[in-house]
Scaffold this active site. Structure first.
Site, PDB file in Angstrom:
ATOM      1  N   ASP A   1     -10.409   2.321   1.325  1.00  0.00           N
ATOM      2  CA  ASP A   1     -10.528   1.897   2.731  1.00  0.00           C
ATOM      3  C   ASP A   1     -10.903   3.090   3.596  1.00  0.00           C
ATOM      4  O   ASP A   1     -11.791   3.019   4.443  1.00  0.00           O
ATOM      5  CB  ASP A   1      -9.202   1.319   3.245  1.00  0.00           C
ATOM      6  CG  ASP A   1      -8.870  -0.035   2.654  1.00  0.00           C
ATOM      7  OD1 ASP A   1      -9.811  -0.798   2.367  1.00  0.00           O
ATOM      8  OD2 ASP A   1      -7.678  -0.332   2.498  1.00  0.00           O
TER       9      ASP A   1
ATOM     10  N   GLY B   1      -1.940  -1.236  15.433  1.00  0.00           N
ATOM     11  CA  GLY B   1      -1.441  -1.352  14.070  1.00  0.00           C
ATOM     12  C   GLY B   1      -0.807  -0.056  13.609  1.00  0.00           C
ATOM     13  O   GLY B   1      -1.135   1.029  14.116  1.00  0.00           O
TER      14      GLY B   1
ATOM     15  N   LYS C   1       0.796  -1.229   0.000  1.00  0.00           N
ATOM     16  CA  LYS C   1       0.000   0.000   0.000  1.00  0.00           C
ATOM     17  C   LYS C   1       0.827   1.277   0.000  1.00  0.00           C
ATOM     18  O   LYS C   1       0.395   2.302  -0.534  1.00  0.00           O
ATOM     19  CB  LYS C   1      -0.958   0.003   1.193  1.00  0.00           C
ATOM     20  CG  LYS C   1      -2.051  -1.045   1.084  1.00  0.00           C
ATOM     21  CD  LYS C   1      -3.056  -0.913   2.213  1.00  0.00           C
ATOM     22  CE  LYS C   1      -4.206  -1.883   2.024  1.00  0.00           C
ATOM     23  NZ  LYS C   1      -5.279  -1.686   3.007  1.00  0.00           N
TER      24      LYS C   1
ATOM     25  N   GLY D   1       0.516   0.035   9.917  1.00  0.00           N
ATOM     26  CA  GLY D   1       0.784  -0.104   8.491  1.00  0.00           C
ATOM     27  C   GLY D   1      -0.149   0.745   7.637  1.00  0.00           C
ATOM     28  O   GLY D   1      -0.779   1.695   8.108  1.00  0.00           O
TER      29      GLY D   1
END
Length: 271
Positions: A107, A130, A71, A132
């Site tokens: 997203d 998280g 990504k 990322g």
């Protein structure tokens, strides 16, 4: 109207992921069939991201979904970023307009509607695990939706601190309790090394009001199963996947499926 037979004029869309799944292929192809579109969708993985993105451009592939771990790495290979991707420096969708590749992040667009649908108020304090590309989308969406009291928890301290500071939240190494718990890691992912693990201790789940797990497969992760058993509001990765995939479909085709068509495609993709 049935989809035309695959031929030389068929428009190809695809996905790139470290662990390709079937959801995107089944969802998109079901909609192509339902709407009679001469499109075809196929999932891929790669060890040569630069060559793969070059292939999207060279072969005229209309759209490419992007998942972990690509990504952020794909950004230097693109010609531009839509505001949704530029704001968070993370891409989950590439659109090819006559050889010009633009990165989007669908997203990000899916998060706020889901929170509103489940009645999670913007003032709710949260802990998100998280750091990322998907974490950037979720935490940035929380910030932009008006959440002001949040903590980012991550194993990667440098990445976690960067994300937390960029969004105006705190970072810490270990999770503590909060009314909203959000897992944005592969913990609980089917086939992964931590498939049977909880991303938050059960005691923290018991103290929460709502639990959000972005893991797609299984849709009922250990965290979601635990939260349901304790009577908590739950938001699943499958819900995120459906909303973001619908936006990808619109970007690729310029068309909007009906709610009934979306529901049917989602049910087929889950089966």
């Amino acid at each position: 109207m049935p989809r035309p037979p695959v031929g030389r004029d068929t428009t190809l869309c695809m996905s790139l992921s470290g662990r390709p799944g079937n959801f995107g292929s089944r969802f998109h192809n079901h909609l192509y069939e339902a709407m009679g579109l001469d499109f075809l969708y196929k999932a891929f993985t790669t060890r040569d991201l630069s060559a793969a993105v070059g292939g999207v451009r060279a072969l005229g592939i209309r759209g490419c979904a992007v998942s972990m771990p690509f990504k952020e790495a794909c950004i230097p290979l693109l010609d531009g970023l839509a505001p949704s991707a530029a704001a968070i420096e993370s891409v989950n969708t590439i659109v090819n307009d006559d050889g010009r590749l633009t990165g989007h992040n669908t997203d990000y667009a899916a998060i706020a509607p889901l929170l509103r649908r489940h009645g999670v108020a913007p003032g709710t304090p949260f802990v998100a695990r998280g750091s990322g590309g998907m974490a950037k989308a979720v935490v940035s969406a929380l910030r932009d939706e008006g959440f002001r009291h949040g903590t980012v928890v991550s194993r990667n301290e440098a990445a976690g601190r960067r994300l937390a500071e960029a969004c105006g939240f705190r970072w810490q190494a270990e999770a503590t309790g909060a009314p909203l718990l959000v897992n944005i890691t592969p913990i609980g992912m089917q086939g992964g090394p931590e498939a049977e693990e909880l991303s938050f201790p059960e005691a923290l789940v018991a103290g929460a009001q709502a639990v959000f797990d972005v893991v797609l497969l299984p849709s009922e992760t250990p965290l979601i199963r635990c939260a349901r058993a304790l009577g908590k509001t739950v938001i699943t990765g499958m819900e995120v996947a459906v909303l973001q995939a619908v936006e990808q479909f619109r970007l690729y085709t310029g068309l909007s499926p009906s709610e009934a068509q979306i529901a049917a495609a989602a049910a087929y993709a889950r089966s």
